[in-house]
Design an enzyme around this catalytic site. Structure first.
Site, PDB file in Angstrom:
ATOM      1  N   GLY A  22       0.806  -1.227   0.000  1.00 61.86           N
ATOM      2  CA  GLY A  22       0.000   0.000   0.000  1.00 61.86           C
ATOM      3  C   GLY A  22       0.833   1.267   0.000  1.00 61.86           C
ATOM      4  O   GLY A  22       0.298   2.375   0.055  1.00 61.86           O
ATOM      5  N   TYR A  52       5.540   5.811  -1.010  1.00 63.01           N
ATOM      6  CA  TYR A  52       6.275   6.163   0.226  1.00 63.01           C
ATOM      7  C   TYR A  52       7.536   5.311   0.372  1.00 63.01           C
ATOM      8  O   TYR A  52       8.613   5.827   0.712  1.00 63.01           O
ATOM      9  CB  TYR A  52       5.329   5.958   1.409  1.00 63.01           C
ATOM     10  CG  TYR A  52       5.840   6.377   2.759  1.00 63.01           C
ATOM     11  CD1 TYR A  52       5.804   7.717   3.162  1.00 63.01           C
ATOM     12  CD2 TYR A  52       6.312   5.434   3.676  1.00 63.01           C
ATOM     13  CE1 TYR A  52       6.238   8.088   4.430  1.00 63.01           C
ATOM     14  CE2 TYR A  52       6.737   5.796   4.944  1.00 63.01           C
ATOM     15  CZ  TYR A  52       6.702   7.131   5.317  1.00 63.01           C
ATOM     16  OH  TYR A  52       7.126   7.491   6.581  1.00 63.01           O
TER      17      TYR A  52
HETATM   18  P1  NDP Z   1       3.260  14.211  11.008  1.00 63.37           P
HETATM   19  O1  NDP Z   1       2.222  13.917   9.980  1.00 63.37           O
HETATM   20  O2  NDP Z   1       2.861  14.131  12.448  1.00 63.37           O
HETATM   21  O3  NDP Z   1       3.931  15.649  10.721  1.00 63.37           O
HETATM   22  C1  NDP Z   1       4.394  15.932   9.454  1.00 63.37           C
HETATM   23  C2  NDP Z   1       5.095  17.258   9.453  1.00 63.37           C
HETATM   24  O4  NDP Z   1       5.570  17.518   8.124  1.00 63.37           O
HETATM   25  C3  NDP Z   1       4.184  18.418   9.807  1.00 63.37           C
HETATM   26  O5  NDP Z   1       4.920  19.369  10.562  1.00 63.37           O
HETATM   27  C4  NDP Z   1       3.815  19.023   8.456  1.00 63.37           C
HETATM   28  O6  NDP Z   1       3.508  20.420   8.485  1.00 63.37           O
HETATM   29  C5  NDP Z   1       5.107  18.801   7.691  1.00 63.37           C
HETATM   30  N1  NDP Z   1       4.919  18.810   6.248  1.00 63.37           N
HETATM   31  C6  NDP Z   1       4.140  17.996   5.500  1.00 63.37           C
HETATM   32  N2  NDP Z   1       4.209  18.336   4.202  1.00 63.37           N
HETATM   33  C7  NDP Z   1       5.065  19.410   4.126  1.00 63.37           C
HETATM   34  C8  NDP Z   1       5.538  20.244   3.068  1.00 63.37           C
HETATM   35  N3  NDP Z   1       5.167  20.042   1.795  1.00 63.37           N
HETATM   36  N4  NDP Z   1       6.386  21.248   3.379  1.00 63.37           N
HETATM   37  C9  NDP Z   1       6.771  21.468   4.667  1.00 63.37           C
HETATM   38  N5  NDP Z   1       6.360  20.710   5.694  1.00 63.37           N
HETATM   39  C10 NDP Z   1       5.508  19.705   5.434  1.00 63.37           C
HETATM   40  O7  NDP Z   1       4.454  13.198  10.699  1.00 63.37           O
HETATM   41  P2  NDP Z   1       5.409  12.396  11.695  1.00 63.37           P
HETATM   42  O8  NDP Z   1       5.901  13.288  12.751  1.00 63.37           O
HETATM   43  O9  NDP Z   1       4.771  11.117  12.058  1.00 63.37           O
HETATM   44  O10 NDP Z   1       6.608  12.009  10.684  1.00 63.37           O
HETATM   45  C11 NDP Z   1       7.772  12.819  10.544  1.00 63.37           C
HETATM   46  C12 NDP Z   1       8.708  12.126   9.563  1.00 63.37           C
HETATM   47  O11 NDP Z   1       9.023  10.826  10.043  1.00 63.37           O
HETATM   48  C13 NDP Z   1       8.098  11.940   8.175  1.00 63.37           C
HETATM   49  O12 NDP Z   1       9.087  12.107   7.187  1.00 63.37           O
HETATM   50  C14 NDP Z   1       7.646  10.493   8.203  1.00 63.37           C
HETATM   51  O13 NDP Z   1       7.583   9.941   6.915  1.00 63.37           O
HETATM   52  C15 NDP Z   1       8.730   9.865   9.052  1.00 63.37           C
HETATM   53  N6  NDP Z   1       8.340   8.621   9.693  1.00 63.37           N
HETATM   54  C16 NDP Z   1       7.280   8.595  10.563  1.00 63.37           C
HETATM   55  C17 NDP Z   1       6.941   7.405  11.171  1.00 63.37           C
HETATM   56  C18 NDP Z   1       5.812   7.305  12.133  1.00 63.37           C
HETATM   57  O14 NDP Z   1       5.495   6.181  12.541  1.00 63.37           O
HETATM   58  N7  NDP Z   1       5.186   8.382  12.571  1.00 63.37           N
HETATM   59  C19 NDP Z   1       7.656   6.164  10.878  1.00 63.37           C
HETATM   60  C20 NDP Z   1       8.760   6.320   9.965  1.00 63.37           C
HETATM   61  C21 NDP Z   1       9.073   7.516   9.400  1.00 63.37           C
HETATM   62  P3  NDP Z   1       2.049  20.943   9.021  1.00 63.37           P
HETATM   63  O15 NDP Z   1       2.047  20.708  10.495  1.00 63.37           O
HETATM   64  O16 NDP Z   1       2.012  22.392   8.675  1.00 63.37           O
HETATM   65  O17 NDP Z   1       1.022  20.131   8.306  1.00 63.37           O
END
Ligand code: NDP
Length: 241
Positions: free
Chosen positions: A143, A147
């Site tokens: 899925g 990513y």
């Molecule tokens: P969240 O969805 O909680 O937060 C995502 C953050 O990214 C937010 O601050 C959001 O901004 C920002 N963001 C999204 N799109 C953009 C953009 N185009 N430009 C600038 N900022 C952007 O994610 P997580 O904290 O869970 O994840 C953080 C990282 O860790 C990601 O890269 C994710 O892929 C990775 N990750 C997460 C895991 C998990 O289990 N949570 C596992 C493995 C990896 P805004 O608040 O303004 O929307």
């Protein structure tokens, strides 16, 4: 080492924990966000970080934002590419937009942001870049063709840039978190989360702070000889060689 750090997606979830941890180490933090103003305002008030609304998928916007940060806070010594999104779906139903949005926000953003800071770091012979990839970039995930491809691409990017940058005093590393309790995973169905937790030897999801601790180490002078590495922080769910 100058003490200015940029954390993309630094106002929520894992990024917020990274912002908090770097602030605790006395970094000035520029926390980039995309659209959640409420989270950005709360982050600024709670942590003292300066927040910047920047779409990391936009090359020109990243260039401009880094210039603004360097004018307002000083030369950037630490960049954490943390912003990320998911748009899950089986490949046979995946739209071209779901593919490109995820590739651009997770992976092309690394190019955009690194391209904006790398010349200054090379000139100053000092820099720390940390790319937040994912367990699903290491093992693939049903899925998540978009990513998994983006997160695996970040690992190749990290290794190549590490080799280009090592002689200039710049380290470039990746962290692959396992499942961490944030808004991203809160949107998953409860039964899916429960089945994932059953596959984690530590028998729980990770905490954002557990990723932030690894970032602080990689950003520190103690990690000067660590570069091109993939640090897995996943409770034993996937143990890569
Ligand atoms: P969240 O969805 O909680 O937060 C995502 C953050 O990214 C937010 O601050 C959001 O901004 C920002 N963001 C999204 N799109 C953009 C953009 N185009 N430009 C600038 N900022 C952007 O994610 P997580 O904290 O869970 O994840 C953080 C990282 O860790 C990601 O890269 C994710 O892929 C990775 N990750 C997460 C895991 C998990 O289990 N949570 C596992 C493995 C990896 P805004 O608040 O303004 O929307």
């Amino acid at each position: 080492m100058t003490n200015v750090a940029i954390v993309t997606g630094g106002t929520r979830g894992i990024g917020l924990a990274i912002t908090q941890a770097l602030r605790a180490e006395n970094y000035q933090v520029a926390a980039f966000y995309f659209g959640n103003e409420e989270a950005a305002q709360k982050c600024a008030a709670d942590t003292g970080a300066k927040t910047y609304k920047v779409n990391v998928a936009d090359f020109a916007a990243c260039q401009k934002a880094v210039e603004q940060v360097e004018t307002e806070l000083g030369p950037v010594s630490v960049l954490v590419n943390n912003a990320g999104i998911t748009k899950d779906g089986m490949l046979h139903k995946m739209s071209p937009e779901s593919w490109s949005d995820v590739i651009e926000t997770n992976m092309t953003s690394c190019f955009n942001m690194c391209r904006a800071v790398i010349s200054g770091m090379r000139d100053r012979k000092l820099g720390r870049i940390v790319n937040i990839s994912s367990i699903n970039g290491q093992k693939g995930q049903l899925g998540q063709c978009n990513y998994s491809a983006a997160k695996a691409g970040m690992l190749g990017f990290t290794r190549a840039l590490a080799q280009e940058s090592a002689a200039k005093g710049i380290t470039v590393n990746a962290i692959c978190p396992g499942y961490i309790a944030t808004d991203m995973t809160a949107s998953m169905p409860q039964e899916v989360l429960e089945s994932i937790i059953r596959q984690i030897p530590a028998a729980r999801m990770g905490k954002p702070e557990e990723i932030a601790d690894m970032v602080v180490f990689l950003a520190s002078t103690r990690a000067s000889f660590v570069t091109g590495a993939t640090m897995t922080v996943n409770g034993g769910q996937y143990i890569a060689a």
